[in-house]
Design a protein around this motif. Structure first.
Motif, short mmCIF file in Angstrom:
data_model
loop_
_atom_site.label_atom_id
_atom_site.label_comp_id
_atom_site.label_asym_id
_atom_site.label_seq_id
_atom_site.Cartn_x
_atom_site.Cartn_y
_atom_site.Cartn_z
N LEU A 65 -0.58 -13.68 -4.27
CA LEU A 65 -1.19 -12.54 -3.19
C LEU A 65 0.22 -11.86 -2.33
CD1 LEU A 65 -4.39 -14.31 -1.45
CD2 LEU A 65 -4.11 -12.20 -2.76
N SER A 66 1.16 -12.77 -2.21
CA SER A 66 2.28 -12.08 -1.53
C SER A 66 3.01 -11.05 -2.23
CB SER A 66 3.26 -13.39 -1.16
OG SER A 66 2.70 -14.08 -0.09
N ALA A 67 3.10 -11.34 -3.59
CA ALA A 67 3.64 -10.45 -4.49
C ALA A 67 2.88 -9.13 -4.50
CB ALA A 67 4.00 -10.86 -5.94
N VAL A 68 1.46 -9.31 -4.38
CA VAL A 68 0.77 -8.07 -4.79
C VAL A 68 0.74 -7.27 -3.49
CG1 VAL A 68 -1.68 -7.38 -4.88
CG2 VAL A 68 -0.75 -8.88 -6.24
N THR A 69 0.96 -7.83 -2.16
CA THR A 69 1.00 -7.14 -0.99
C THR A 69 2.34 -6.57 -0.76
OG1 THR A 69 -0.38 -9.00 -0.13
CG2 THR A 69 0.91 -7.61 1.58
N LEU A 70 3.39 -7.15 -1.11
CA LEU A 70 4.76 -6.67 -1.15
C LEU A 70 4.87 -5.40 -1.97
CD1 LEU A 70 7.01 -9.54 -0.38
CD2 LEU A 70 6.20 -7.88 1.18
N SER A 71 4.69 -5.54 -3.30
CA SER A 71 4.65 -4.27 -4.28
C SER A 71 3.79 -3.31 -3.90
CB SER A 71 4.25 -5.03 -5.58
OG SER A 71 2.86 -5.50 -5.74
N SER A 72 2.49 -3.52 -3.55
CA SER A 72 1.72 -2.34 -3.14
C SER A 72 2.05 -1.67 -1.78
CB SER A 72 0.15 -2.83 -3.10
OG SER A 72 0.04 -3.84 -1.90
N ALA A 73 2.72 -2.38 -0.80
CA ALA A 73 3.14 -2.01 0.36
C ALA A 73 4.35 -0.84 -0.07
CB ALA A 73 3.68 -2.83 1.12
N PHE A 74 5.34 -1.31 -0.82
CA PHE A 74 6.55 -0.59 -1.21
C PHE A 74 5.92 0.51 -2.06
CE2 PHE A 74 9.17 -4.43 -0.65
CZ PHE A 74 9.79 -3.81 0.25
N MET A 75 4.94 0.30 -2.98
CA MET A 75 4.53 1.75 -3.64
C MET A 75 3.64 2.54 -2.75
SD MET A 75 5.41 1.31 -6.68
CE MET A 75 4.62 2.47 -7.53
N THR A 76 3.38 2.12 -1.52
CA THR A 76 2.42 2.93 -0.70
C THR A 76 3.58 3.72 0.04
OG1 THR A 76 0.59 1.24 -0.13
CG2 THR A 76 1.29 3.09 1.40
N VAL A 77 4.65 3.30 0.30
CA VAL A 77 5.60 3.85 0.95
C VAL A 77 6.51 4.91 0.07
CG1 VAL A 77 8.01 3.97 2.17
CG2 VAL A 77 6.04 2.20 2.82
N PHE A 78 6.76 4.71 -1.29
CA PHE A 78 7.77 5.17 -2.09
C PHE A 78 6.90 6.14 -3.31
CE2 PHE A 78 10.56 1.59 -1.22
CZ PHE A 78 11.26 2.28 -0.40
N SER A 79 5.49 6.15 -3.09
CA SER A 79 4.64 7.13 -4.04
C SER A 79 4.79 8.51 -3.50
CB SER A 79 3.24 6.55 -4.07
OG SER A 79 2.46 7.34 -5.00
N ARG A 80 4.61 9.13 -4.52
CA ARG A 80 4.95 10.88 -4.14
C ARG A 80 3.84 11.41 -3.84
NH1 ARG A 80 10.29 12.93 -4.15
NH2 ARG A 80 11.78 11.56 -5.47
N ASN A 81 2.62 10.92 -4.58
CA ASN A 81 1.45 11.26 -4.46
C ASN A 81 0.80 10.84 -3.40
OD1 ASN A 81 -1.33 12.32 -4.69
ND2 ASN A 81 -1.24 12.18 -6.99
N PRO A 82 0.14 11.44 -2.22
CA PRO A 82 -0.60 10.90 -1.00
C PRO A 82 -1.75 10.15 -1.38
CG PRO A 82 -0.44 13.37 -0.91
CD PRO A 82 0.24 13.07 -2.04
N ILE A 83 -2.62 10.63 -2.37
CA ILE A 83 -3.91 10.02 -2.80
C ILE A 83 -3.18 8.59 -3.75
CG2 ILE A 83 -5.95 10.05 -4.24
CD1 ILE A 83 -5.74 11.90 -1.96
N HIS A 84 -2.17 8.61 -4.33
CA HIS A 84 -1.83 7.34 -4.95
C HIS A 84 -1.26 6.42 -3.89
CE1 HIS A 84 -1.07 9.41 -9.05
NE2 HIS A 84 -2.40 9.00 -8.95
N SER A 85 -0.78 6.97 -2.80
CA SER A 85 -0.27 6.11 -1.59
C SER A 85 -1.53 5.30 -1.00
CB SER A 85 0.52 6.97 -0.81
OG SER A 85 1.81 7.27 -1.16
N ALA A 86 -2.58 6.16 -0.87
CA ALA A 86 -3.72 5.78 -0.14
C ALA A 86 -4.61 4.36 -0.84
CB ALA A 86 -4.77 6.79 -0.03
#
Length: 173
Positions: A11-32
């Motif tokens: 769960l921690s790995a999923v939380t951290l990786s999805s949080a980083f992908m939220t910040v670094f994704s260029r598409n706002p819908i993908h970030s959401a």
């Protein structure tokens, strides 16, 4: 390794990786979408803490209401690459410096803290019960009801502001 520890690590790995992908994704819908995944994994952490009510409220409020509000805002603002203003290098440098200052302050605070030593007093009340939790949160003596009302007014004002910002002006009047 126990199964609870393994679930926590996943769960921690999923939380951290999805949080980083939220910040670094260029598409706002993908970030959401990444943010929704992060919210669900945080709800999994609440389940590991044996806080079922908090986990379900987290899913309903954050993954449901807040993310729908954010998606509506993103769709109303119609973010396109050609409309995006390119930020000067000094602004990017300022963001990087601010990030590193914030991280260094948080790490310093974390390293300076000391654990609480001593007995932990418990009342024996079961706060997993919705009835007891409702009495604690919405009791007149505690005054938490006002905070809930302020949060609802804040969300309403944010939604109205997003609609007004995205409203197109008619040039042919």
């Amino acid at each position: 390794m126990s199964s609870v520890l393994l679930i926590f690590i996943i769960l921690s790995a999923v939380t951290l990786s999805s949080a980083f992908m939220t910040v670094f994704s260029r598409n706002p819908i993908h970030s959401a979408i990444y943010l929704v995944i992060c919210f669900f994994s945080i709800a999994g952490h609440y389940l590991l803490f044996n806080a079922q009510f908090l986990a379900f409220v987290h899913i309903i409020v954050y993954s449901g209401a807040i993310m729908i509000l954010m998606l509506f805002t993103l769709m109303l603002m119609n973010l396109n690459k050609e409309d995006e203003v390119h930020k000067p290098r000094i602004t990017r440098l300022g963001a990087v410096v601010s990030f590193f200052i914030t991280v260094s302050v948080l790490i310093t605070i974390f390293l300076q803290t000391k654990p609480i030593v001593g007995e932990y007093d418990t009342t024996g009340e079961d706060y997993q019960s919705i009835k007891v939790l409702g009495k604690v949160l919405l009791d007149h003596e505690n005054g938490f009801m006002v905070a809930f009302e302020f949060a609802s007014v804040l969300l309403l004002v944010a939604m109205i502001g997003a609609v007004l910002l995205s409203k197109k002006e008619n040039s042919a009047k």
